[in-house]
Design a protein around this motif. Sequence first.
Motif, mmCIF file in Angstrom:
data_model
loop_
_atom_site.group_PDB
_atom_site.id
_atom_site.type_symbol
_atom_site.label_atom_id
_atom_site.label_comp_id
_atom_site.label_asym_id
_atom_site.label_seq_id
_atom_site.Cartn_x
_atom_site.Cartn_y
_atom_site.Cartn_z
ATOM 1 N N SER A 69 39.592 32.453 37.452
ATOM 2 C CA SER A 69 38.755 32.968 36.363
ATOM 3 C C SER A 69 37.303 32.547 36.555
ATOM 4 C CB SER A 69 39.281 32.498 35.010
ATOM 5 O OG SER A 69 39.376 31.082 34.963
ATOM 6 N N TYR A 70 37.085 31.288 36.863
ATOM 7 C CA TYR A 70 35.717 30.788 37.006
ATOM 8 C C TYR A 70 34.947 31.553 38.076
ATOM 9 C CZ TYR A 70 31.754 27.737 37.759
ATOM 10 O OH TYR A 70 30.472 27.255 37.891
ATOM 11 N N PHE A 71 35.527 31.730 39.235
ATOM 12 C CA PHE A 71 34.816 32.417 40.303
ATOM 13 C C PHE A 71 34.645 33.904 40.010
ATOM 14 C CE2 PHE A 71 36.322 28.725 43.034
ATOM 15 C CZ PHE A 71 35.111 28.065 42.924
ATOM 16 N N THR A 72 35.511 34.477 39.178
ATOM 17 C CA THR A 72 35.311 35.857 38.734
ATOM 18 C C THR A 72 34.042 35.948 37.894
ATOM 19 O OG1 THR A 72 37.673 36.364 38.794
ATOM 20 C CG2 THR A 72 36.290 37.761 37.389
ATOM 21 N N PHE A 73 33.856 35.006 36.972
ATOM 22 C CA PHE A 73 32.627 34.985 36.169
ATOM 23 C C PHE A 73 31.407 34.782 37.074
ATOM 24 C CE2 PHE A 73 35.629 33.908 32.709
ATOM 25 C CZ PHE A 73 35.184 34.772 31.714
ATOM 26 N N CYS A 74 31.493 33.834 38.009
ATOM 27 C CA CYS A 74 30.374 33.562 38.927
ATOM 28 C C CYS A 74 30.039 34.786 39.768
ATOM 29 C CB CYS A 74 30.719 32.403 39.867
ATOM 30 S SG CYS A 74 30.841 30.794 39.085
ATOM 31 N N GLU A 75 31.053 35.407 40.325
ATOM 32 C CA GLU A 75 30.846 36.582 41.169
ATOM 33 C C GLU A 75 30.203 37.713 40.382
ATOM 34 O OE1 GLU A 75 33.426 39.762 43.833
ATOM 35 O OE2 GLU A 75 34.352 37.863 43.270
ATOM 36 N N THR A 76 30.658 37.926 39.166
ATOM 37 C CA THR A 76 30.095 38.991 38.346
ATOM 38 C C THR A 76 28.632 38.725 38.038
ATOM 39 O OG1 THR A 76 32.278 39.391 37.396
ATOM 40 C CG2 THR A 76 30.385 40.321 36.223
ATOM 41 N N ALA A 77 28.300 37.493 37.717
ATOM 42 C CA ALA A 77 26.897 37.154 37.449
ATOM 43 C C ALA A 77 26.027 37.476 38.668
ATOM 44 C CB ALA A 77 26.771 35.676 37.074
ATOM 45 N N LEU A 78 26.508 37.142 39.844
ATOM 46 C CA LEU A 78 25.751 37.438 41.065
ATOM 47 C C LEU A 78 25.634 38.944 41.305
ATOM 48 C CD1 LEU A 78 27.000 34.687 43.548
ATOM 49 C CD2 LEU A 78 24.779 34.838 42.409
ATOM 50 N N ARG A 79 26.731 39.672 41.129
ATOM 51 C CA ARG A 79 26.702 41.131 41.334
ATOM 52 C C ARG A 79 25.725 41.805 40.380
ATOM 53 N NH1 ARG A 79 32.724 43.662 42.144
ATOM 54 N NH2 ARG A 79 33.141 42.821 44.212
ATOM 55 N N LEU A 80 25.636 41.279 39.164
ATOM 56 C CA LEU A 80 24.738 41.857 38.167
ATOM 57 C C LEU A 80 23.282 41.439 38.382
ATOM 58 C CD1 LEU A 80 26.940 41.338 34.985
ATOM 59 C CD2 LEU A 80 26.442 43.516 36.132
ATOM 60 N N GLY A 81 23.078 40.458 39.243
ATOM 61 C CA GLY A 81 21.725 39.953 39.453
ATOM 62 C C GLY A 81 21.207 39.163 38.270
#
Length: 156
Positions: A69-81
């Motif tokens: 879950s944590y890395f999903t949130f992190c990855e999404t933040a990066l993808r969204l810029g």
Amino acid sequence: MKAITIASGNASESSAEFNLAKYLSPASFYIPSTEVTSSWIENTPFAMWIMEAIRPRTFVELGSLHGVSYFTFCETALRLGSRTRCFAIDTWKGDEHTGFYDETVWAGVKATNEAHYSSSSTLLRQTFDEALVNFSDCGIDLLCPPSARVRQNWFN
């Protein structure tokens, strides 16, 4: 017009219209790059959607285990810029609910974080109470709490 409404996890017919489009976004359809399996994987579309909808400055997850879950949130933040700062708080030692585990769990989470998310992610290897000093009042925009079972043991 009949439409499907969702209340407390139960679908039922209703005369009110349910606009699912309000709750979907492009981020809802991202496929997380995590290779770790978890029962939490089914929640990743929601995690991605809420990160896009809220775009928090500070995101905190309480209890991360393998980090799905944590890395999903992190990855999404990066993808969204977005400029979201992400924090995972866990001892990475386990407990009577998750089982106790050795240092390989911590090593895996730490390695993934360093390889992909270290510019915006901090792992706090502490109890929840110990980690409080890292955050000001009203300093967390989005909080992902642990399961009810785990909350009983971690909070005073």
